[in-house]
Motif scaffolding. Structure first.
Motif, PDB file in Angstrom:
ATOM      1  N   THR A  38     -56.282  46.032 -89.045  1.00  0.00           N
ATOM      2  CA  THR A  38     -57.212  45.504 -88.054  1.00  0.00           C
ATOM      3  C   THR A  38     -56.912  46.134 -86.700  1.00  0.00           C
ATOM      4  O   THR A  38     -55.774  46.135 -86.242  1.00  0.00           O
ATOM      5  CB  THR A  38     -57.082  43.972 -87.944  1.00  0.00           C
ATOM      6  N   GLU A  40     -58.105  45.950 -82.710  1.00  0.00           N
ATOM      7  CA  GLU A  40     -58.833  45.138 -81.743  1.00  0.00           C
ATOM      8  C   GLU A  40     -58.947  45.927 -80.439  1.00  0.00           C
ATOM      9  O   GLU A  40     -57.974  46.473 -79.947  1.00  0.00           O
ATOM     10  CB  GLU A  40     -58.118  43.816 -81.512  1.00  0.00           C
ATOM     11  N   THR A  66     -63.573  43.965 -82.908  1.00  0.00           N
ATOM     12  CA  THR A  66     -62.606  44.181 -83.979  1.00  0.00           C
ATOM     13  C   THR A  66     -63.170  45.120 -85.033  1.00  0.00           C
ATOM     14  O   THR A  66     -64.337  45.021 -85.410  1.00  0.00           O
ATOM     15  CB  THR A  66     -62.260  42.835 -84.653  1.00  0.00           C
TER      16      THR A  66
END
Length: 80
Positions: A38, A40, A66
């Motif tokens: 992930t 961000e 994101t």
């Protein structure tokens, strides 16, 4: 940088020299293991060129959110 790159022909780990090499090595190790990476972004701006060269025009991309990258193993079953 860390010693977490691809292996050479003798199975020895290559020294990772750049951030992109490190990112590739981490992704390669996680691929097929059900991993999720992930990223961000908060008010990040990237100037993207429309071609290679000093005279390239650039588009400004703004990223705020994101991005998720997931991996999974391929099925070993093949149709005959």
């Amino acid at each position: 940088m860390a010693s977490t790159g691809p292996t050479d022909e003798y199975g020895e780990m290559n020294e990772t020299q750049t951030w992109p090499e490190l990112a590739i090595a981490v992704y390669d190790r996680l691929t097929g293991r059900g991993a999720e990476i992930t990223y961000e972004f908060e008010d990040m701006e990237v100037d993207v060129p429309n071609k290679i060269g000093d005279d390239a025009d650039h588009a400004r991309w703004r990223l705020d959110g994101t991005l998720k990258v997931s991996t999974r193993a391929k099925s070993e079953n093949k149709l005959k």
